[in-house]
Scaffold this motif. Structure first.
Motif, PDB file in Angstrom:
ATOM      1  N   ASP A   1       0.826  -1.196   0.000  1.00 58.36           N
ATOM      2  CA  ASP A   1       0.000   0.000   0.000  1.00 58.36           C
ATOM      3  C   ASP A   1       0.867   1.255   0.000  1.00 58.36           C
ATOM      4  OD1 ASP A   1      -2.309  -1.525   0.101  1.00 58.36           O
ATOM      5  OD2 ASP A   1      -2.363  -1.532   2.300  1.00 58.36           O
ATOM      6  N   ASP A   2       0.209   2.399  -0.227  1.00 60.73           N
ATOM      7  CA  ASP A   2       0.899   3.686  -0.138  1.00 60.73           C
ATOM      8  C   ASP A   2       1.427   3.887   1.278  1.00 60.73           C
ATOM      9  OD1 ASP A   2       0.084   4.347  -2.819  1.00 60.73           O
ATOM     10  OD2 ASP A   2      -1.900   4.734  -2.010  1.00 60.73           O
ATOM     11  N   ILE A   3       2.526   4.593   1.401  1.00 64.50           N
ATOM     12  CA  ILE A   3       3.181   4.709   2.711  1.00 64.50           C
ATOM     13  C   ILE A   3       2.710   5.917   3.513  1.00 64.50           C
ATOM     14  CG2 ILE A   3       5.228   3.453   1.992  1.00 64.50           C
ATOM     15  CD1 ILE A   3       6.641   6.129   1.614  1.00 64.50           C
ATOM     16  N   GLY A   4       2.094   6.893   2.880  1.00 63.97           N
ATOM     17  CA  GLY A   4       1.592   8.048   3.620  1.00 63.97           C
ATOM     18  C   GLY A   4       2.687   9.028   3.993  1.00 63.97           C
ATOM     19  N   ALA A   5       2.266  10.123   4.621  1.00 63.18           N
ATOM     20  CA  ALA A   5       3.208  11.161   5.034  1.00 63.18           C
ATOM     21  C   ALA A   5       3.866  10.778   6.351  1.00 63.18           C
ATOM     22  CB  ALA A   5       2.492  12.500   5.175  1.00 63.18           C
ATOM     23  N   GLY A   6       5.029  11.363   6.614  1.00 62.00           N
ATOM     24  CA  GLY A   6       5.708  11.103   7.880  1.00 62.00           C
ATOM     25  C   GLY A   6       7.211  11.187   7.721  1.00 62.00           C
ATOM     26  N   THR A   7       7.909  10.906   8.820  1.00 63.75           N
ATOM     27  CA  THR A   7       9.370  10.859   8.842  1.00 63.75           C
ATOM     28  C   THR A   7       9.790   9.409   9.032  1.00 63.75           C
ATOM     29  OG1 THR A   7       9.536  13.101   9.738  1.00 63.75           O
ATOM     30  CG2 THR A   7      11.435  11.660  10.021  1.00 63.75           C
ATOM     31  N   PHE A   8      10.651   8.915   8.149  1.00 66.68           N
ATOM     32  CA  PHE A   8      10.975   7.485   8.098  1.00 66.68           C
ATOM     33  C   PHE A   8      12.468   7.259   8.343  1.00 66.68           C
ATOM     34  CE2 PHE A   8       7.283   8.229   5.518  1.00 66.68           C
ATOM     35  CZ  PHE A   8       6.466   7.130   5.695  1.00 66.68           C
ATOM     36  N   TYR A   9      12.770   6.119   8.983  1.00 65.98           N
ATOM     37  CA  TYR A   9      14.151   5.648   9.043  1.00 65.98           C
ATOM     38  C   TYR A   9      14.125   4.130   9.099  1.00 65.98           C
ATOM     39  CZ  TYR A   9      13.488   5.307  14.163  1.00 65.98           C
ATOM     40  OH  TYR A   9      13.028   5.004  15.419  1.00 65.98           O
ATOM     41  N   TYR A  10      15.294   3.515   8.784  1.00 66.54           N
ATOM     42  CA  TYR A  10      15.400   2.051   8.729  1.00 66.54           C
ATOM     43  C   TYR A  10      16.378   1.563   9.803  1.00 66.54           C
ATOM     44  CZ  TYR A  10      13.977   3.108   3.846  1.00 66.54           C
ATOM     45  OH  TYR A  10      13.359   3.585   2.718  1.00 66.54           O
ATOM     46  N   ASN A  11      16.082   0.403  10.376  1.00 65.19           N
ATOM     47  CA  ASN A  11      17.004  -0.311  11.259  1.00 65.19           C
ATOM     48  C   ASN A  11      17.225  -1.711  10.715  1.00 65.19           C
ATOM     49  OD1 ASN A  11      17.278   1.789  13.043  1.00 65.19           O
ATOM     50  ND2 ASN A  11      16.658   0.646  14.849  1.00 65.19           N
ATOM     51  N   ILE A  12      18.441  -2.223  10.924  1.00 67.92           N
ATOM     52  CA  ILE A  12      18.753  -3.602  10.558  1.00 67.92           C
ATOM     53  C   ILE A  12      19.360  -4.295  11.768  1.00 67.92           C
ATOM     54  CG2 ILE A  12      20.202  -5.102   9.122  1.00 67.92           C
ATOM     55  CD1 ILE A  12      19.965  -3.081   6.886  1.00 67.92           C
ATOM     56  N   SER A  13      18.878  -5.492  12.066  1.00 64.09           N
ATOM     57  CA  SER A  13      19.411  -6.289  13.174  1.00 64.09           C
ATOM     58  C   SER A  13      19.998  -7.581  12.633  1.00 64.09           C
ATOM     59  CB  SER A  13      18.301  -6.620  14.182  1.00 64.09           C
ATOM     60  OG  SER A  13      17.796  -5.452  14.772  1.00 64.09           O
ATOM     61  N   SER A  14      21.101  -8.012  13.270  1.00 60.99           N
ATOM     62  CA  SER A  14      21.746  -9.249  12.831  1.00 60.99           C
ATOM     63  C   SER A  14      22.574  -9.828  13.961  1.00 60.99           C
ATOM     64  CB  SER A  14      22.641  -8.981  11.616  1.00 60.99           C
ATOM     65  OG  SER A  14      23.309 -10.173  11.222  1.00 60.99           O
ATOM     66  N   GLY A  15      22.778 -11.128  13.905  1.00 54.92           N
ATOM     67  CA  GLY A  15      23.595 -11.799  14.906  1.00 54.92           C
ATOM     68  C   GLY A  15      25.066 -11.798  14.574  1.00 54.92           C
ATOM     69  N   SER A  16      25.437 -11.266  13.416  1.00 55.03           N
ATOM     70  CA  SER A  16      26.841 -11.248  13.021  1.00 55.03           C
ATOM     71  C   SER A  16      27.209  -9.875  12.495  1.00 55.03           C
ATOM     72  CB  SER A  16      27.101 -12.307  11.933  1.00 55.03           C
ATOM     73  OG  SER A  16      26.275 -12.060  10.803  1.00 55.03           O
ATOM     74  N   ALA A  17      28.499  -9.568  12.525  1.00 48.97           N
ATOM     75  CA  ALA A  17      28.993  -8.278  12.049  1.00 48.97           C
ATOM     76  C   ALA A  17      29.022  -8.278  10.527  1.00 48.97           C
ATOM     77  CB  ALA A  17      30.381  -8.010  12.616  1.00 48.97           C
ATOM     78  N   THR A  18      28.176  -7.446   9.918  1.00 46.27           N
ATOM     79  CA  THR A  18      28.051  -7.414   8.461  1.00 46.27           C
ATOM     80  C   THR A  18      27.710  -6.005   7.996  1.00 46.27           C
ATOM     81  OG1 THR A  18      27.005  -9.597   8.705  1.00 46.27           O
ATOM     82  CG2 THR A  18      27.080  -8.670   6.486  1.00 46.27           C
ATOM     83  N   ALA A  19      28.106  -5.679   6.759  1.00 42.42           N
ATOM     84  CA  ALA A  19      27.789  -4.384   6.161  1.00 42.42           C
ATOM     85  C   ALA A  19      26.559  -4.509   5.265  1.00 42.42           C
ATOM     86  CB  ALA A  19      28.974  -3.866   5.361  1.00 42.42           C
ATOM     87  N   TYR A  20      25.807  -3.407   5.155  1.00 43.79           N
ATOM     88  CA  TYR A  20      24.568  -3.397   4.367  1.00 43.79           C
ATOM     89  C   TYR A  20      24.493  -2.116   3.550  1.00 43.79           C
ATOM     90  CZ  TYR A  20      23.136  -6.996   7.713  1.00 43.79           C
ATOM     91  OH  TYR A  20      23.076  -8.123   8.497  1.00 43.79           O
ATOM     92  N   THR A  21      24.009  -2.243   2.333  1.00 43.99           N
ATOM     93  CA  THR A  21      23.652  -1.094   1.503  1.00 43.99           C
ATOM     94  C   THR A  21      22.162  -1.162   1.235  1.00 43.99           C
ATOM     95  OG1 THR A  21      25.820  -1.004   0.431  1.00 43.99           O
ATOM     96  CG2 THR A  21      23.993   0.078  -0.707  1.00 43.99           C
ATOM     97  N   VAL A  22      21.474  -0.060   1.458  1.00 40.97           N
ATOM     98  CA  VAL A  22      20.022  -0.027   1.307  1.00 40.97           C
ATOM     99  C   VAL A  22      19.663   1.020   0.259  1.00 40.97           C
ATOM    100  CG1 VAL A  22      17.807   0.314   2.462  1.00 40.97           C
ATOM    101  CG2 VAL A  22      19.726  -0.716   3.711  1.00 40.97           C
TER     102      VAL A  22
END
Length: 723
Positions: free
Chosen positions: A351-372
């Motif tokens: 669905d549409d996401i609507g208005a607001g302020t957004f941020y992302y979190n990533i959780s993991s059990g190991s040390a790793t790099a991410y590109t989003v």
């Protein structure tokens, strides 16, 4: 007669010649002492003329994509073409006649009300400054023990010493101190030959409240978020300043959930940072309403909310991670148990996401790099209008990454500010010159002006009214959160809520009970004894009456760095560290008689003596004693105030009537009739020191613009606007 002009976003609005427009001004109403009021007008009508239809974009015609009545617009009131008030106009409705626009109904609000308009329902966790790298650290024994002894300094436009500290407050275990016991694995803080003491995982950091105030100013800043913030929130340094010890030394405990910061089985997490546009595939290089600020992106409320769609792709070598989207500080969407490169959110199926302020979190059990990578599309109907791409990155560390923004208690920004204002009996008003919100204690506000105006000759002598000032028989001051073990024990022992004050002046008055209640936890702390000898250790225990870990409400306290008796802190069940300096929690700024955040003068937990400089004594006493004074009256009069007074009068000024001096409680001015209705409180102690020297008529241009004086009565319901 006073000529009134109204401007909305720089455009002059045409007014009815016979419209009655009134403005009410009040800073703090004696009948509602816990609220701070902004200027407001009663709802009034303006014609649906050619000029006004251009301003309001034919709002009555729903087929025209135009004026957004969901938000207030910048406005100015002028008197005889001289600026009188800045504020906002809200379009309430439009009236039709034969299916054509006839009138628009609007209300003017003073600038202080911007706090509600700008902040809305945002939580503290949305404040991006709280998630910067300086307010993150690896939560491990080394760092916790270090911050227990000396805080973490940061720089956020200004240097803040000890911004993060770790106080001696446990979430579950009850600590004690005994040199005669040496049982391994116990919660005994005495450093012995066996390993015992407080496990570092029992302790959580605390954040200096001043950092939260600066984070609010940073987030609600028009330069940083031009599409989301109509006017920046900038507080003056009258109260929110490092030299003001009762405020600046105040901390919030970062206790968002029961038990450990990192629960058993919980993985480490990281905030996706540096959301940077990478280009546009359709239309311009940006989408109207889309802005970027650090790890956040925002979709402005003025945009067509339903028209936004989002796609998110993650690139990583991790084989097990979780992805979270937060909107306005609250969890909006999650995908768990992901592996490798993934499309975690797809606008083709979501669905549409609507208005607001957004941020992302990533959780993991190991040390790793991410590109989003993210893509936002804006549609109008079925037509794709704009597409923009942006990207961010993060790395999840092996140790649990403590992100302050993710660990702040679950409280709204506005609720937090309201709590602070009630705590210190603060009042606020907007300074038109500096564009700051001036924040001061109420006593300071009233004493800040020595100006007075004699209005005796301007009185409408046909009517006046004298009332008793006392609207209540009792005023109760308390905290909402009084359910931790020691606070509950205090109630059971002494039949009185910890730190609460019930003021009734010792007499049986008529009226109800008024409550000033803070949305915070208020703990009672315990000083530890080694047998019958007091130690330098004092701790907080965040459990309920059943001695079970509890979240409670956000806890505010004063940390005091103390020493004298070493305490044992455990890195694990086999490693013990002797700590000689440590932060103990306190309700007072010092362990000697000092200002404290109790309302009632309680026996101090550390010294066992009464500390009298309470919140009531320092910030409420004068105002409340005046309210209960037998000689005090609420005087209601009407006066035809000249424009020289109306343009210069401030609510902290005094008024003189027949040599009697008054404070201003409320003024309501009708700009058509020039008649002001005033609610005044007589001043008993200042009669001999006020000089009648501020008529100021000679400095004001007396040219008047006249309009017809037929009086039309509009909506007569008073509106109370409190922050």
């Amino acid at each position: 007669m006073i000529g009134l002009q109204l401007y909305i976003e720089g455009e002059q609005v045409e007014l009815f010649k016979d419209e009655s427009v009134t403005l009410t001004q009040s800073i703090q109403d004696v009948l509602d002492i816990a609220k701070i009021f902004a200027d407001f007008s009663r709802t009034f009508s303006v014609p649906a003329s050619k000029t006004n239809n251009k301003i309001f974009k034919h709002f009555y015609n729903s087929s025209i994509d135009g004026f957004d009545a969901r938000t207030k617009k910048e406005a100015e009131l002028h008197l005889n073409y001289k600026l009188f008030k800045k504020g906002k106009i809200k379009l309430e409705s439009a009236d039709l006649n034969n299916n054509k626009g006839k009138t628009y109904k609007i209300t003017f609000y003073g600038n202080t009300v911007d706090l509600k308009d700008v902040i809305g329902d945002d939580k503290l966790s949305v404040l991006d400054l709280l998630s910067t790298s300086e307010l993150q650290f690896s939560y491990n024994a080394t760092n916790v023990i270090a911050y227990l002894q000396d805080g973490k300094d940061i720089y956020i436009g200004e240097k803040v010493d000890d911004a993060l500290i770790v106080p001696l407050i446990t979430h579950t275990d009850r600590l004690y101190y005994s040199s005669s016991e040496n049982t391994a694995g116990s919660f005994n803080l005495h450093v012995g030959s066996n390993v015992h003491g407080v496990l570092y995982e029992q302790l959580k950091p605390a954040l200096r409240v001043h950092v939260i105030i600066k984070a609010i100013e940073n987030f609600y800043n028009k330069e940083n978020r031009p599409n989301d913030v109509s006017k920046s929130i900038k507080f003056s340094n009258d109260f929110f300043v490092s030299t003001n010890e009762p405020y600046y030394n105040l901390y919030m405990w970062l206790h968002k959930k029961k038990g450990n910061v990192k629960a058993d089985g919980e993985t480490s997490s990281a905030r996706v940072s540096s959301q940077v546009p990478t280009g546009a595939t359709v239309g311009a290089t940006a989408i109207n309403g889309l802005t970027f600020s650090g790890d956040h992106f925002s979709l402005g409320s003025q945009a067509q909310i339903k028209d936004y769609k989002l796609k998110i792709e993650v690139e990583t070598t991790s084989t097990d991670y979780d992805f979270f989207i937060f909107r306005n500080g609250e969890l909006f969407f999650s995908q768990l148990g992901l592996s490798g490169n993934q499309v975690v959110f797809n606008y083709d199926t979501m669905d549409d996401i609507g208005a607001g302020t957004f941020y992302y979190n990533i959780s993991s059990g190991s040390a790793t790099a991410y590109t989003v990578k993210s893509i936002v599309k804006r549609f109008r109907g079925q037509t794709e209008k704009d597409v923009i791409s942006f990207a961010g990155s993060c790395s999840v560390a092996a140790d649990f990454n403590f992100i302050t923004g993710d660990q702040v208690p679950d409280i709204g920004v506005l609720e937090f500010l309201t709590g602070l204002f009630k705590m210190f009996n603060l009042t606020a008003y907007f300074d038109e010159l500096t564009e700051e919100i001036i924040v001061t204690p109420l006593d300071t506000f009233y004493s800040s002006s020595t100006a007075s105006y004699d209005i005796t000759e301007h009185l409408d002598k046909r009517s006046s009214q004298i009332e008793s000032l006392l609207p209540y028989k009792e005023i109760d001051f308390k905290y909402s959160g009084l359910e931790t073990f020691f606070a509950e024990d205090h109630l059971q022992r002494f039949y009185k809520e910890w730190g609460s004050e019930k003021y009734n002046a010792g007499a049986k008055y008529d009226g109800g009970t008024y409550e000033v209640e803070l949305p915070f936890e208020h703990q009672k702390y315990e000083r530890l004894y080694n047998g019958s000898t007091a130690t330098s250790a004092q701790f907080g225990w965040s459990v309920n009456k059943d001695q079970e870990s509890t979240i409670g409400l956000p806890l505010l306290f004063y940390p005091i760095k103390n020493s004298g008796d070493n305490i044992a802190v455990l890195s694990d069940t086999a490693t013990q560290t002797s700590v000689s300096n440590y932060y103990i929690p306190s309700n007072s700024t010092a362990i000697t008689d000092s200002k404290n955040i109790n309302f009632f003068a309680e026996f101090n937990e550390y010294t066992g003596t009464v500390f009298n400089k309470t919140l009531f004594d320092q910030y409420y006493k004068n105002y409340i004693l005046e309210t209960f004074d037998l000689k005090r009256r609420l005087t209601k009069v009407k006066a035809y105030l000249p424009i020289s007074i109306i343009l210069n009068l401030k609510l902290q000024d005094k008024l003189i009537i027949f040599d009697n001096v008054y404070k201003i409680n409320k003024i309501t001015t009708n700009f058509e009739t020039s008649l002001s209705s005033l609610e005044l409180i007589n001043v008993v102690s200042d009669l001999s020191v006020i000089d009648n020297d501020n008529e100021l008529a000679t400095t004001i241009d007396k040219a008047f613009v006249t309009i017809d004086s037929t009086n039309v009565t509009i909506d007569t319901v008073d509106l109370s606007i409190g922050i």
